[in-house]
Design an enzyme around this catalytic site. Structure first.
Site, PDB file in Angstrom:
ATOM      1  N   CYS A  94       0.825  -1.213   0.000  1.00 53.02           N
ATOM      2  CA  CYS A  94       0.000   0.000   0.000  1.00 53.02           C
ATOM      3  C   CYS A  94       0.862   1.267   0.000  1.00 53.02           C
ATOM      4  O   CYS A  94       1.602   1.496  -0.932  1.00 53.02           O
ATOM      5  CB  CYS A  94      -0.958   0.019   1.191  1.00 53.02           C
ATOM      6  SG  CYS A  94      -2.056  -1.376   1.267  1.00 53.02           S
ATOM      7  N   HIS A 194      -3.620  -6.175   0.471  1.00 55.50           N
ATOM      8  CA  HIS A 194      -3.506  -6.431   1.896  1.00 55.50           C
ATOM      9  C   HIS A 194      -4.651  -7.354   2.298  1.00 55.50           C
ATOM     10  O   HIS A 194      -5.262  -7.966   1.444  1.00 55.50           O
ATOM     11  CB  HIS A 194      -3.487  -5.122   2.688  1.00 55.50           C
ATOM     12  CG  HIS A 194      -4.757  -4.351   2.630  1.00 55.50           C
ATOM     13  ND1 HIS A 194      -4.973  -3.353   1.705  1.00 55.50           N
ATOM     14  CD2 HIS A 194      -5.879  -4.437   3.365  1.00 55.50           C
ATOM     15  CE1 HIS A 194      -6.176  -2.856   1.897  1.00 55.50           C
ATOM     16  NE2 HIS A 194      -6.757  -3.491   2.889  1.00 55.50           N
TER      17      HIS A 194
END
Ligand code: ZN
Lengths: 247, 478
Positions: A94, A194
Site C-alpha cells: 500500500c 492487503h
C-alpha cells in the site's frame, strides 16, 4: 537450521492494513520449519540495520506517510537502496509500495518523494479503488494466484526498470486501466494487496521466505511443505466467492 | 442496512411527484409501510418507513422533533452508543418523561426518521427523544434537529475500508458543532483526546471520564490509535490508559491535557462477566450503581449516560437505581438461555470493541468456550484486516473450545493459527446454525458459551435464537 533477520520498518506509523499479520506469517512459517527468526523494529529517526535479510514496509494514513517519506529521504533511503541492491528481500504494501517507487503526487498536487527502489510512480485519483482483488503472478517459473483486498486513491504506473508483480484477474490493481498490479525489481516487491496479504497466500509467503533464506545462507533451497489446509481454504474461498458475495 | 426489506422501498413515491402531505397523514402513510414490512416478514421496517416519510414530506424530521416539548438527546460514538442510549433511556423513563427512541440499532438518518413516526408525537403524549446516531450520519441529523444535549463518547478506528475517514469524521463533527446553537449542551469524554478537542469554547460542556487507575493499564492495546496531539501532532504521553487510546493523557510539547472531569467514576469494580459497580463523583453529589453489563467499556457507558442524564436535569438520586434496572441492548452482553445452556452475545465489530470484549470474557475464571463469527458485509466492513489488530493472543491460554464461523471463517481461523493456537483444535463451521450447535454441544456442566460476532453475524445468530424461541425478535426488543 538458519537464522533470518527481518526488519519491520515504521511499525508505529505504517500499520493500518494489519501489517502485523504479515510479520506473524513470516515468523511462524520459518519457525514451523525449525529456522530462527529475529524481527527488528525500526522507527522514525533510527538508522537502518544493514544486516537484515527481509525489509518490510506497510501502509499508513496520509499524515503518517508524510513523516515516513521525510525519514526515508533523510535517514534510511540510501541504505535501503543499497541493501536491496545487494539481494535483501523487500516487501512494501500500500503506502509503503508508493514510497518504494519514485513518489506520490496527492490530489492537492503536493509531491511526496519516494526512494526509487521500484520504477513506479503514483498520482492520486479522484476516487478510491476499494474491494476484493486477485492477481496472477509468474515469478521464476512459478505461477501463483494471489488474493487480497485493496483500498487506495493512488494510480500507479510501472516503468521499464521494474516489472508488474502480476496481472489483475479481478479488482482494480495499479491504476484500474492497464490490468497490472504491483511492481518488482529482483527481490524487491511492491503491491496494493492487503487483507493481510500473506496468511491466505502461503505459496507466495514461502517464495519470499526462500529468497530471505537464500540471502541469509547464500544457498538456494526449497522449503519443506506444511499443513496448509486452512490457508488454502481461505485462498480458495476468496476466489470462489467472487461475484456471489452477500451484501 | 441488510434487513430493511429492499422490495419495500419501491412503494416510496418518487421524490418531487407528490405534493406535501399534511404531517399527520404523512406519518400515517409511513407507519403503514412499517406494518406491511413486518407482515411480509421483511423484518422490523426500521428504516423504510422513514424513507417514505421523507419522500412525502421532506422537512418532517425537524417538524416532528420540534413537537417534543422536553427536547432530544443524541448519542454518537464508534463504540457504546447503543448501550449508552439504553442506559440513558432508563434514567429518562425514571424521571417520568415519555420517550421515543430508535432502540433497534437503526441509527442512520432514515432510522431516526422512522423512530419519529411514534404516534405519541402527533397526539402529544411523547415528550422526549433519545437517539443514537451513526458517526457519519450525525451531522445530517443534527442539522435538522438541534439536540438539547449532544453526547459524544469516543472515536476509534472502525472497519478498515472506512479508514482514512476517522479524520474526516472529526472534522465534520467540529464543523457540525460550530453550526449548533449555543443552547445545546455538549457532553464529552475527557479521556479521549480526539473528543476533548471538539470543545469549541462556545457551548456549555459537561466532561466525563474514569478516575480509577486501579482498573487502567500502563500499556496500550495494540489497536490504540489517535495517540497524537490534535493541536500540535506530537506523540501524546499517558500516565495510564483504559480502553484503546483513552486515559490520562497529556501532550509533552504544547501542554494540552485531559480536561478536568465534571462527572467521574472514582471507583470502578469489574464484577466478572456479569456486572460493573461504580462510584461516581458529580457536581450534585456522589452516585453509586451496579449495572448488569460487564467490562471497562461499560463503565464508560455508565459514566457517559450519567453525565448526559444530569445535563438533562434528571435528579441524581434516581440515576443509580435507573441504571441498575437497564438491561443489555441486543447483542451487547446479552445473555440467552437455550436448551438448558447459557450463552452471552458480545458484539465485536472493530479492534477496540473486540479488545474490550476479550478483556471482558477473561473475567470469567472458568476455561473459555468461544464462538467467533466474522462476516464482511457492508455493515461489517468489507475489509477484514482489522482482526489482525485484535489481541486474540491474550485469550489463547484460556481457551477450552473454539468454534469459528461466518463468511470469512477460514481467515478468522488463520488469525488464531498465526497467533499460535493449534490448528487441530479449531472447529471451523461455515454455517451459523451448525456453528451454534457445535459450540453448544462442546459446552459442559454450567459453563457459558461466549459468542463474539460482527454486526451482521450477530443479527444472523440472533435470528436463529429467535426461531428457536430463546429470544425476542429485534424489532420487539424495546
Ligand atoms: Zn500538543
Amino acid at each position: 537450521m538458519s537464522r533470518v533477520r527481518v526488519c519491520h520498518l515504521y511499525p508505529k506509523e505504517l500499520n493500518i492494513y494489519a501489517d502485523r499479520g504479515n510479520i506473524a506469517v513470516l515468523k511462524r512459517r520459518l519457525e514451523w520449519r525449525g529456522h530462527h527468526i529475529e524481527v527488528h523494529e525500526c522507527g522514525l529517526g533510527e538508522s537502518l540495520p544493514l544486516d537484515a535479510d527481509f525489509y518490510y514496509l506497510g501502509g499508513g494514513q496520509d499524515r503518517d506517510q508524510l513523516l515516513v517519506a521525510a525519514d526515508l529521504a533523510t535517514v534510511k533511503g540510501d541504505h535501503l537502496r543499497s541493501v536491496v541492491a545487494d539481494g535483501a528481500v523487500m516487501l512494501a504494501v500500500c503506502g509503503g509500495y508508493q514510497l518504494a517507487g519514485h513518489g506520490y503526487t496527492g490530489v492537492n498536487g503536493v509531491r511526496m518523494p519516494g526512494i526509487g527502489i521500484l520504477d513506479a510512480d503514483t498520482v492520486a485519483g479522484s476516487t478510491r479503488l476499494i474491494g476484493d482483488v486477485a492477481i496472477d503472478i509468474d515469478i521464476e517459473g512459478r505461477q501463483l494466484t494471489v488474493v487480497g483486498f485493496e483500498n487506495h486513491a493512488g494510480r500507479t504506473h510501472v516503468g521499464s526498470g521494474s516489472v508488474p508483480l502480476g496481472t489483475v484477474r479481478y479488482g482494480h490493481g495499479n491504476n484500474d486501466s492497464d490490468h497490472t498490479e504491483g511492481a518488482r525489481t529482483g527481490r524487491a516487491i511492491g503491491t496494493y494487496l492487503h487483507g493481510p496479504l500473506l496468511p491466505k497466500n502461503p505459496d507466495f509467503a514461502d517464495l519470499l521466505l526462500e529468497w530471505a533464506l537464500a540471502h541469509a545462507t547464500g544457498i538456494t533451497c526449497e522449503l519443506a511443505p506444511l499443513d496448509d489446509e486452512i490457508e488454502t481454504s481461505a485462498h480458495d474461498a476468496a476466489l470462489a466467492r467472487r461475484g456471489s458475495r452477500p451484501s | 442496512m441488510a434487513l430493511c426489506g429492499r422490495s419495500i422501498v419501491c412503494l416510496t413515491a418518487p421524490r418531487g411527484n407528490v405534493a406535501r402531505l399534511p404531517l399527520a397523514f404523512a406519518v400515517a402513510c409511513a407507519r403503514a409501510v412499517g406494518t406491511l414490512s413486518r407482515r411480509l416478514g421483511k423484518g422490523g421496517g426500521t428504516s423504510a418507513p422513514g424513507r417514505v416519510l421523507l419522500g412525502v414530506r421532506p422537512g418532517a424530521v425537524g417538524e416532528l422533533a420540534a413537537r417534543l416539548p422536553d427536547g432530544t438527546v443524541m448519542v454518537s460514538a464508534t463504540n457504546g452508543k447503543t448501550t449508552t442510549s439504553r442506559l440513558l433511556g432508563s434514567c429518562i423513563t425514571a424521571k417520568g418523561w415519555s420517550t421515543v427512541a430508535n432502540s433497534a440499532g437503526a441509527n442512520l438518518f432514515f432510522g431516526v426518521a422512522t423512530a419519529l413516526l411514534d404516534p405519541g408525537i402527533i397526539s402529544g403524549t411523547t415528550t422526549f427523544g433519545v437517539f443514537e446516531v451513526d458517526e457519519f450520519a450525525l451531522p445530517s441529523v443534527v442539522d435538522q434537529v438541534a439536540p438539547r444535549v449532544l453526547l459524544l463518547m469516543n472515536v476509534f478506528r472502525d472497519q478498515l475500508d472506512r479508514y482514512g475517514e476517522l479524520e474526516s469524521i472529526l472534522d465534520s463533527w467540529a464543523q457540525m458543532i460550530s453550526r449548533l446553537p449555543t443552547t445545546t449542551t455538549l457532553v464529552l469524554n475527557a479521556d479521549d483526546p480526539a473528543i476533548a478537542a471538539l470543545d469549541d469554547g462556545r457551548h456549555p460542556v459537561v466532561w466525563f471520564g474514569l478516575d480509577d487507575p486501579s482498573v487502567a493499564s500502563a500499556q496500550m492495546a495494540h489497536a490504540a490509535d489517535s495517540t497524537r496531539c490534535r493541536r500540535c501532532a506530537h506523540d501524546l504521553g499517558y500516565a495510564w490508559s483504559t480502553v484503546g487510546h483513552m486515559g490520562e493523557w497529556a501532550c509533552p510539547q504544547c501542554g494540552a491535557h485531559r480536561p478536568s472531569r465534571d462527572v467521574s467514576a472514582t471507583r470502578v469494580e469489574l464484577l466478572g462477566v456479569g456486572a460493573v459497580r461504580l462510584e461516581m463523583r458529580t457536581p450534585q453529589g456522589s452516585i453509586s450503581t451496579q449495572v448488569a453489563l460487564p467490562g471497562l467499556h461499560n463503565a464508560y457507558n455508565v459514566v457517559a449516560a450519567t453525565a448526559a442524564a444530569l445535563a438533562l436535569g434528571v435528579e441524581p438520586e434516581i440515576i443509580g437505581a435507573a441504571l441498575a434496572q437497564a438491561d443489555a441492548a441486543f447483542g451487547r452482553a446479552e445473555r440467552v438461555e437455550i436448551d438448558g445452556k447459557s450463552l452471552v452475545l458480545l458484539l465485536a465489530k472493530n479492534p477496540a470493541g473486540a479488545n474490550v470484549t476479550i478483556q471482558t470474557v477473561q473475567l470469567d475464571p472458568a476455561p473459555l468456550h468461544l464462538l467467533v463469527s466474522l462476516n464482511d458485509r457492508t455493515a461489517d466492513g468489507r475489509d477484514v484486516s482489522w482482526i489482525w489488530d485484535v489481541d486474540y493472543e491474550m485469550l489463547l491460554p484460556r481457551i477450552a473450545h473454539l468454534t469459528v464461523t461466518g463468511d470469512r471463517a477460514y481467515e478468522l481461523a488463520l488469525r488464531f493459527v498465526y497467533a499460535g493456537f493449534p490448528r487441530e483444535r479449531i472447529q471451523i463451521e461455515l454455517g451459523a446454525e451448525a456453528a451454534l450447535d457445535s459450540a453448544l454441544d462442546a459446552l459442559e456442566g454450567d459453563g457459558v458459551l461466549y459468542v463474539l460476532p460482527t454486526y451482521t453475524a450477530m443479527l444472523e445468530l440472533r435470528s436463529i435464537l429467535v426461531n428457536r424461541g430463546a429470544l425476542r425478535a429485534y424489532w420487539e426488543h424495546v
